[in-house]
Design a protein around this motif. Structure first.
Motif, PDB file in Angstrom:
ATOM      1  N   ASN A  45      -3.017  -5.361  38.743  1.00 18.46           N
ATOM      2  CA  ASN A  45      -1.948  -5.346  37.750  1.00 18.46           C
ATOM      3  C   ASN A  45      -1.080  -4.135  38.046  1.00 18.46           C
ATOM      4  O   ASN A  45      -1.591  -3.035  38.264  1.00 18.46           O
ATOM      5  N   ILE A  46       0.227  -4.324  38.041  1.00 15.23           N
ATOM      6  CA  ILE A  46       1.135  -3.227  38.360  1.00 15.23           C
ATOM      7  C   ILE A  46       2.294  -3.226  37.362  1.00 15.23           C
ATOM      8  O   ILE A  46       2.765  -4.293  36.945  1.00 15.23           O
ATOM      9  N   THR A  47       2.727  -2.038  36.962  1.00  9.65           N
ATOM     10  CA  THR A  47       3.824  -1.936  36.015  1.00  9.65           C
ATOM     11  C   THR A  47       4.883  -0.986  36.533  1.00  9.65           C
ATOM     12  O   THR A  47       4.578   0.039  37.161  1.00  9.65           O
ATOM     13  N   ASP A  48       6.140  -1.327  36.300  1.00 17.67           N
ATOM     14  CA  ASP A  48       7.265  -0.474  36.663  1.00 17.67           C
ATOM     15  C   ASP A  48       7.749   0.354  35.473  1.00 17.67           C
ATOM     16  O   ASP A  48       8.807   0.980  35.520  1.00 17.67           O
ATOM     17  N   GLY A  49       6.950   0.343  34.376  1.00 17.88           N
ATOM     18  CA  GLY A  49       7.320   1.064  33.166  1.00 17.88           C
ATOM     19  C   GLY A  49       8.034   0.199  32.154  1.00 17.88           C
ATOM     20  O   GLY A  49       8.223   0.607  31.002  1.00 17.88           O
ATOM     21  N   LYS A  50       8.434  -0.995  32.583  1.00 16.55           N
ATOM     22  CA  LYS A  50       9.135  -1.926  31.695  1.00 16.55           C
ATOM     23  C   LYS A  50       8.307  -3.181  31.439  1.00 16.55           C
ATOM     24  O   LYS A  50       8.304  -3.710  30.324  1.00 16.55           O
ATOM     25  N   ALA A  51       7.623  -3.648  32.470  1.00 15.10           N
ATOM     26  CA  ALA A  51       6.824  -4.867  32.355  1.00 15.10           C
ATOM     27  C   ALA A  51       5.645  -4.763  33.316  1.00 15.10           C
ATOM     28  O   ALA A  51       5.654  -3.965  34.260  1.00 15.10           O
ATOM     29  N   ALA A  52       4.622  -5.557  33.051  1.00 17.69           N
ATOM     30  CA  ALA A  52       3.430  -5.585  33.895  1.00 17.69           C
ATOM     31  C   ALA A  52       3.396  -6.896  34.672  1.00 17.69           C
ATOM     32  O   ALA A  52       3.822  -7.945  34.169  1.00 17.69           O
ATOM     33  N   PHE A  53       2.872  -6.837  35.897  1.00 17.20           N
ATOM     34  CA  PHE A  53       2.848  -8.002  36.768  1.00 17.20           C
ATOM     35  C   PHE A  53       1.474  -8.114  37.437  1.00 17.20           C
ATOM     36  O   PHE A  53       0.854  -7.103  37.771  1.00 17.20           O
ATOM     37  N   PHE A  54       1.025  -9.350  37.630  1.00 18.50           N
ATOM     38  CA  PHE A  54      -0.225  -9.623  38.319  1.00 18.50           C
ATOM     39  C   PHE A  54       0.112  -9.956  39.765  1.00 18.50           C
ATOM     40  O   PHE A  54       0.885 -10.895  40.030  1.00 18.50           O
ATOM     41  N   VAL A  55      -0.438  -9.189  40.734  1.00 21.61           N
ATOM     42  CA  VAL A  55      -0.013  -9.303  42.118  1.00 21.61           C
ATOM     43  C   VAL A  55      -1.230  -9.350  43.052  1.00 21.61           C
ATOM     44  O   VAL A  55      -2.369  -9.157  42.625  1.00 21.61           O
ATOM     45  N   ALA A  56      -0.960  -9.602  44.337  1.00 25.84           N
ATOM     46  CA  ALA A  56      -2.005  -9.645  45.368  1.00 25.84           C
ATOM     47  C   ALA A  56      -1.896  -8.408  46.247  1.00 25.84           C
ATOM     48  O   ALA A  56      -0.811  -8.038  46.680  1.00 25.84           O
ATOM     49  N   VAL A  57      -3.039  -7.770  46.507  1.00 26.44           N
ATOM     50  CA  VAL A  57      -3.089  -6.614  47.401  1.00 26.44           C
ATOM     51  C   VAL A  57      -3.426  -7.127  48.799  1.00 26.44           C
ATOM     52  O   VAL A  57      -4.510  -7.645  49.032  1.00 26.44           O
ATOM     53  N   GLU A  58      -2.483  -6.993  49.730  1.00 23.74           N
ATOM     54  CA  GLU A  58      -2.678  -7.548  51.072  1.00 23.74           C
ATOM     55  C   GLU A  58      -3.389  -6.602  52.015  1.00 23.74           C
ATOM     56  O   GLU A  58      -4.164  -7.022  52.861  1.00 23.74           O
ATOM     57  N   ASP A  59      -3.083  -5.309  51.916  1.00 27.63           N
ATOM     58  CA  ASP A  59      -3.756  -4.354  52.784  1.00 27.63           C
ATOM     59  C   ASP A  59      -3.826  -3.004  52.093  1.00 27.63           C
ATOM     60  O   ASP A  59      -3.040  -2.709  51.186  1.00 27.63           O
ATOM     61  N   ILE A  60      -4.779  -2.193  52.521  1.00 29.90           N
ATOM     62  CA  ILE A  60      -4.976  -0.883  51.906  1.00 29.90           C
ATOM     63  C   ILE A  60      -5.212   0.161  52.988  1.00 29.90           C
ATOM     64  O   ILE A  60      -5.609  -0.157  54.111  1.00 29.90           O
ATOM     65  N   SER A  61      -4.953   1.407  52.652  1.00 31.74           N
ATOM     66  CA  SER A  61      -5.313   2.542  53.492  1.00 31.74           C
ATOM     67  C   SER A  61      -5.688   3.674  52.550  1.00 31.74           C
ATOM     68  O   SER A  61      -5.621   3.533  51.325  1.00 31.74           O
ATOM     69  N   LYS A  62      -6.055   4.816  53.109  1.00 32.61           N
ATOM     70  CA  LYS A  62      -6.424   5.950  52.270  1.00 32.61           C
ATOM     71  C   LYS A  62      -5.233   6.484  51.479  1.00 32.61           C
ATOM     72  O   LYS A  62      -5.411   7.100  50.423  1.00 32.61           O
ATOM     73  N   THR A  63      -4.031   6.230  51.974  1.00 30.56           N
ATOM     74  CA  THR A  63      -2.840   6.811  51.340  1.00 30.56           C
ATOM     75  C   THR A  63      -1.857   5.792  50.795  1.00 30.56           C
ATOM     76  O   THR A  63      -0.819   6.168  50.254  1.00 30.56           O
ATOM     77  N   GLY A  64      -2.158   4.499  50.928  1.00 33.31           N
ATOM     78  CA  GLY A  64      -1.180   3.519  50.462  1.00 33.31           C
ATOM     79  C   GLY A  64      -1.746   2.126  50.314  1.00 33.31           C
ATOM     80  O   GLY A  64      -2.894   1.852  50.683  1.00 33.31           O
ATOM     81  N   VAL A  65      -0.908   1.239  49.763  1.00 27.61           N
ATOM     82  CA  VAL A  65      -1.264  -0.173  49.602  1.00 27.61           C
ATOM     83  C   VAL A  65      -0.052  -1.036  49.906  1.00 27.61           C
ATOM     84  O   VAL A  65       1.091  -0.641  49.664  1.00 27.61           O
ATOM     85  N   GLY A  66      -0.312  -2.215  50.464  1.00 28.10           N
ATOM     86  CA  GLY A  66       0.720  -3.227  50.651  1.00 28.10           C
ATOM     87  C   GLY A  66       0.476  -4.338  49.650  1.00 28.10           C
ATOM     88  O   GLY A  66      -0.608  -4.920  49.614  1.00 28.10           O
ATOM     89  N   VAL A  67       1.467  -4.624  48.826  1.00 31.00           N
ATOM     90  CA  VAL A  67       1.305  -5.570  47.724  1.00 31.00           C
ATOM     91  C   VAL A  67       2.304  -6.711  47.881  1.00 31.00           C
ATOM     92  O   VAL A  67       3.485  -6.489  48.173  1.00 31.00           O
ATOM     93  N   SER A  68       1.843  -7.941  47.692  1.00 30.38           N
ATOM     94  CA  SER A  68       2.704  -9.110  47.816  1.00 30.38           C
ATOM     95  C   SER A  68       2.674  -9.930  46.523  1.00 30.38           C
ATOM     96  O   SER A  68       1.969  -9.584  45.573  1.00 30.38           O
ATOM     97  N   GLN A  69       3.452 -11.014  46.527  1.00 32.87           N
ATOM     98  CA  GLN A  69       3.566 -11.918  45.372  1.00 32.87           C
ATOM     99  C   GLN A  69       4.028 -11.167  44.122  1.00 32.87           C
ATOM    100  O   GLN A  69       3.624 -11.487  43.007  1.00 32.87           O
ATOM    101  N   ILE A  70       4.885 -10.171  44.324  1.00 34.28           N
ATOM    102  CA  ILE A  70       5.464  -9.431  43.200  1.00 34.28           C
ATOM    103  C   ILE A  70       6.706 -10.173  42.722  1.00 34.28           C
ATOM    104  O   ILE A  70       7.636 -10.393  43.508  1.00 34.28           O
ATOM    105  N   PRO A  71       6.765 -10.583  41.466  1.00 31.12           N
ATOM    106  CA  PRO A  71       7.942 -11.297  40.968  1.00 31.12           C
ATOM    107  C   PRO A  71       9.217 -10.478  41.150  1.00 31.12           C
ATOM    108  O   PRO A  71       9.202  -9.238  41.150  1.00 31.12           O
TER     109      PRO A  71
END
Length: 237
Positions: free
Chosen positions: A19-45
């Motif tokens: 679940n991710i929020t931009d401060g205005k709304a929350a969205f349910f998304v898919a995490v495609e890849d991860i690292s120690k310092t970041g994440v790649g997220v897809s299917q974000i409306p």
């Protein structure tokens, strides 16, 4: 927004949700890849506002939920315009997140461990397609179940679950269906080094391996790599 790519090693995470929020709304998304310092997220409306300085996510792992503060670094919009893929940098990655990434790395190594010894190649080329465009890559090493390509242009879309390639060799061209297992950015983000698993290796691939292992074959320029070596741990210049 500056298009900054992670230089740390990324690991594919099929099935991981957030679940991710931009401060205005929350969205349910898919995490495609991860690292120690970041994440790649897809299917974000499309309604998600990637121009915010920071946003917040709760990534649901099998045994623990991780609450992360994220900074958007780059964004790709789908052709339909309905969804986005965004790369985020993690602000002050918590120790438990770093440990989780290490555990994912170990798990992927075990899952995708090649059952036959790898062979380092010199001069072997391949054309790899992400379904939209085709790119040249250098075959750094190969085995019965996989291969590693280097010098793949950064534009190659590694988010696709499957892709295809034509490997050129003295014994003939071999068409293979591939699944990206790990990706590393090289040459200051200009290229990628990618480890692929081969889906249902075709007969021609097995013939290539047999020719490679033959002392009298045409592929005498191929050198065996220690089976203990691990592709994702090797540094690219």
């Amino acid at each position: 927004m500056v298009d900054e790519r992670r230089t740390s090693e990324r690991h594919k995470t099929p099935g991981l949700k957030s679940n991710i929020t931009d401060g205005k709304a929350a969205f349910f998304v898919a995490v495609e890849d991860i690292s120690k310092t970041g994440v790649g997220v897809s299917q974000i409306p499309a309604g998600f506002d990637e121009t915010v300085h920071k946003c917040f996510a709760v990534i649901s792992a099998p045994l623990k939920d991780f609450k992360l503060v994220l900074h958007p670094k780059w964004v790709h919009t789908s052709e339909s315009g309905k969804f986005k893929k965004i790369g985020f940098q993690i602000e002050d990655p918590p120790a438990e997140w770093v440990h989780f990434v290490e555990e994912v790395k170990k798990s992927l190594k075990q899952k995708h461990q090649r059952i036959r010894s790898r062979h380092r190649t010199f001069g072997l080329m391949a054309v790899v397609s992400d379904g939209k465009s085709r790119y040249f890559g250098v075959v750094d090493d190969l085995s019965e179940k996989g291969l590693r390509l280097t010098q793949v242009p950064a534009e190659f879309d590694d988010s696709a679950g499957t892709c295809s390639a034509v490997v050129h060799s003295p014994t003939g061209d071999v068409n293979v269906s591939l699944h990206p297992c790990w990706i590393r950015s090289t040459n200051k983000g200009m290229y990628k080094s990618i480890g692929f698993q081969i889906h249902n290796p075709p007969e021609g691939w097995q013939e290539l391996i047999e020719e490679l292992e033959s002392e009298t074959g045409q592929l005498g320029f191929l050198l065996p790599v220690d089976e203990e070596g691990n592709e994702s741990d090797q540094e690219d210049e």
